[in-house]
Scaffold this motif. Sequence first.
Motif, short mmCIF file in Angstrom:
data_model
loop_
_atom_site.label_atom_id
_atom_site.label_comp_id
_atom_site.label_asym_id
_atom_site.label_seq_id
_atom_site.Cartn_x
_atom_site.Cartn_y
_atom_site.Cartn_z
N SER A 25 0.84 -1.17 0.00
CA SER A 25 0.00 0.00 0.00
C SER A 25 0.88 1.23 0.00
O SER A 25 1.79 1.36 0.81
CB SER A 25 -0.90 0.01 1.23
OG SER A 25 -1.60 1.23 1.29
N SER A 26 0.62 2.13 -0.91
CA SER A 26 1.40 3.37 -0.94
C SER A 26 0.60 4.54 -0.41
O SER A 26 1.10 5.65 -0.37
CB SER A 26 1.85 3.65 -2.38
OG SER A 26 0.73 3.79 -3.21
N LYS A 27 -0.65 4.34 0.00
CA LYS A 27 -1.49 5.43 0.47
C LYS A 27 -1.35 5.69 1.96
O LYS A 27 -1.55 6.79 2.42
CB LYS A 27 -2.95 5.14 0.17
CG LYS A 27 -3.30 5.17 -1.29
CD LYS A 27 -4.78 5.00 -1.45
CE LYS A 27 -5.16 5.13 -2.91
NZ LYS A 27 -6.59 5.10 -3.09
N ARG A 64 1.16 1.39 10.14
CA ARG A 64 0.30 1.46 11.32
C ARG A 64 -1.15 1.68 10.93
O ARG A 64 -2.06 1.04 11.45
CB ARG A 64 0.78 2.59 12.24
CG ARG A 64 -0.03 2.73 13.53
CD ARG A 64 0.39 3.92 14.36
NE ARG A 64 0.29 5.19 13.66
CZ ARG A 64 -0.85 5.87 13.47
NH1 ARG A 64 -1.98 5.40 13.91
NH2 ARG A 64 -0.86 7.01 12.82
N VAL A 65 -1.41 2.57 9.99
CA VAL A 65 -2.78 2.84 9.53
C VAL A 65 -3.34 1.63 8.80
O VAL A 65 -4.52 1.29 8.95
CB VAL A 65 -2.81 4.11 8.66
CG1 VAL A 65 -4.19 4.33 8.08
CG2 VAL A 65 -2.38 5.33 9.45
#
Length: 138
Positions: free
Chosen positions: A5-7, A11-12
Amino acid sequence: MERGSSKHSPRVDDQMSSEVKGLVQGPGAGGARVDEFRQPEPSGEDQPEATTAPAGELRSGAPQGMSSADVEERSRLGRFIGMAALPGDRDTLIANARENEAPADLVAALETLPEGTLYQTISEVWAALGHRNETTRW
């Protein structure tokens, strides 16, 4: 290490993953339906209990001529009579049922069978006990 994921940050990503865990994995997984708003509301005092078969019996898998309760009871009988007992007469069936630790009500039902009759299948035993088997479908 690539997280895929690059967004968001790792942690998120983990937080978002745990938020939908119950929705993705279903009610049997840990953490499923923990939020109060996700729990089904119970029936009211004057309301009938919720059921998956509101019109009566659920007929999934029951053959024509038998109810699902008949299928369950015949299956229960078959669990306590092994294939080694068939073909067999009343005494053979009773001995095999006792060997397989059958409940007293099944042994008592087998004791009502007539002597001298040879039974080839559980369906024949079931019919001799006064129950209906499925009707021919074709």
